[in-house]
Design an enzyme around this catalytic site. Structure first.
Site, PDB file in Angstrom:
ATOM      1  N   LYS A   1      60.702  63.260 -12.206  1.00  0.00           N
ATOM      2  CA  LYS A   1      60.449  64.708 -12.295  1.00  0.00           C
ATOM      3  C   LYS A   1      61.504  65.574 -11.601  1.00  0.00           C
ATOM      4  CE  LYS A   1      57.822  64.927 -14.700  1.00  0.00           C
ATOM      5  NZ  LYS A   1      58.118  64.405 -16.078  1.00  0.00           N
TER       6      LYS A   1
ATOM      7  N   HIS B   1      64.930  55.198 -12.594  1.00  0.00           N
ATOM      8  CA  HIS B   1      64.305  55.837 -11.425  1.00  0.00           C
ATOM      9  C   HIS B   1      64.340  54.898 -10.222  1.00  0.00           C
ATOM     10  CE1 HIS B   1      62.971  59.274 -13.611  1.00  0.00           C
ATOM     11  NE2 HIS B   1      61.997  58.703 -14.267  1.00  0.00           N
TER      12      HIS B   1
ATOM     13  N   SER C   1      55.193  68.822 -10.335  1.00  0.00           N
ATOM     14  CA  SER C   1      55.570  68.341 -11.664  1.00  0.00           C
ATOM     15  C   SER C   1      55.009  66.932 -11.901  1.00  0.00           C
ATOM     16  CB  SER C   1      57.105  68.344 -11.772  1.00  0.00           C
ATOM     17  OG  SER C   1      57.510  67.923 -13.049  1.00  0.00           O
TER      18      SER C   1
END
Ligand code: A3P
Length: 286
Positions: A43, A103, A133
């Site tokens: 995010k 990630h 988010s």
């Protein structure tokens, strides 16, 4: 339809169960010297940066960005699902100049990327907006565990008990690494403040000297509105998300946390931020 499941641990980092079960394929993945990694804590602007890099690679032309989904143009290394090829399967089919989303924190990034000296673009975002988010993402991306209430989710976030673990370890780990490696470390807030300036930094990092006209095209086509309207960028063709709960391209602004945090949550979070960031010169604009 896949269901919500509990997270599993990989080297003490929580991650989606499906990703954990596929971990061996990530460990065995072979990087190539011309691979480019786009690395973020979730995010933080991953999709935005992916679109920018893809547009730069294509000289601002949108033929590809409007005909192939972003998750196929920039495969997600550790991603796997029952109804689509995994990230490593997609990547193995690409011959050269691959752009790879991940990630993963630096601590568990497969060695192959460091051995091959791959270029890395890291994007970081202030943790208050990331938490908000991420909460809405958990609600709509239904392979994640139930987020619980916002307050419960925020506590899990501060405890690093969300998918991909601790935000602070992630941003600090990559920040430290940037001194030793070919890493362009950027901030979502800077991209919001002056997108052209930040796109130019990416162009320079990729060794591309494009005209102002092309820069403008890249800027326009990677704007929040353009990407929200582009079915190939807004994840509307992606399984495992219910965009009627919350759209993937949600608000795309800085400071939305002010609409979500209570005064008490904010005080607690500031305390968390001070504690976690006391041993680094890295700092964020909220
Ligand atoms: P919000 O939920 O705050 O709106 P990621 O791609 O890493 O999952 O990050 C998603 C976040 O980036 C979402 O934030 C999304 O709206 C925002 N985003 C995506 N594309 C953007 C763009 N072109 N400009 C600004 N924000 C963008």
């Amino acid at each position: 339809m896949e269901k919500r499941t509990r997270l599993k641990l990989i080297s003490e980092m929580p991650i989606l169960k499906a990703f954990a079960d596929n971990w061996e394929n990530v460990v065995q993945f072979q990087a190539k010297a011309d691979d480019l990694l786009i690395c973020t804590y979730p995010k933080s602007g991953t999709t935005w940066m992916s679109e920018i890099v893809d547009l730069i690679r294509n000289g601002g032309e949108t033929e590809k960005s409007q005909n192939k989904a972003i998750f196929d143009r920039v495969p997600f290394l550790e991603c796997v699902g029952s109804t689509m090829p995994s990230g490593t399967e997609l990547l193995d089919k690409l011959d050269f100049r691959r752009v790879i989303k991940t990630h993963l924190p630096i601590s568990i990034l497969p060695e192959t990327f460091l051995e091959k000296n791959c270029k890395v673009i890291y994007v970081a975002r202030n943790p208050k907006d990331v938490a908000v988010s991420y909460y809405h993402f958990y609600r709509m991306s239904y392979r994640h565990p139930e987020p619980g209430t916002w307050d419960e989710f925020l506590n899990s976030f501060m405890e690093g008990k969300v998918s991909f673990g601790s935000w602070s370890s992630h941003v600090k780990g990559w920040w430290k690494m940037r001194q030793q490696r070919d890493i362009l470390y950027l901030f979502y807030e800077d991209m919001q403040e002056d997108p052209r300036r930040e796109i130019k930094k990416v162009m320079k990092f990729l060794g591309k000297d494009l005209s102002d006209e092309v820069l403008e095209k890249i800027h326009q086509n990677s704007s929040f509105q353009a990407m929200k309207n582009n079915p190939m960028s807004n994840f509307s063709t992606y399984p495992y998300m219910d965009q009627s709960v919350s759209p993937f391209m949600r608000k795309g602004i800085c400071g939305d946390w002010k609409n979500q945090f209570t005064v008490c949550q904010n005080e607690k979070f500031d305390e968390y931020y001070r504690r976690e960031m006391s041993d680094t010169d890295l700092s964020f604009r909220m």
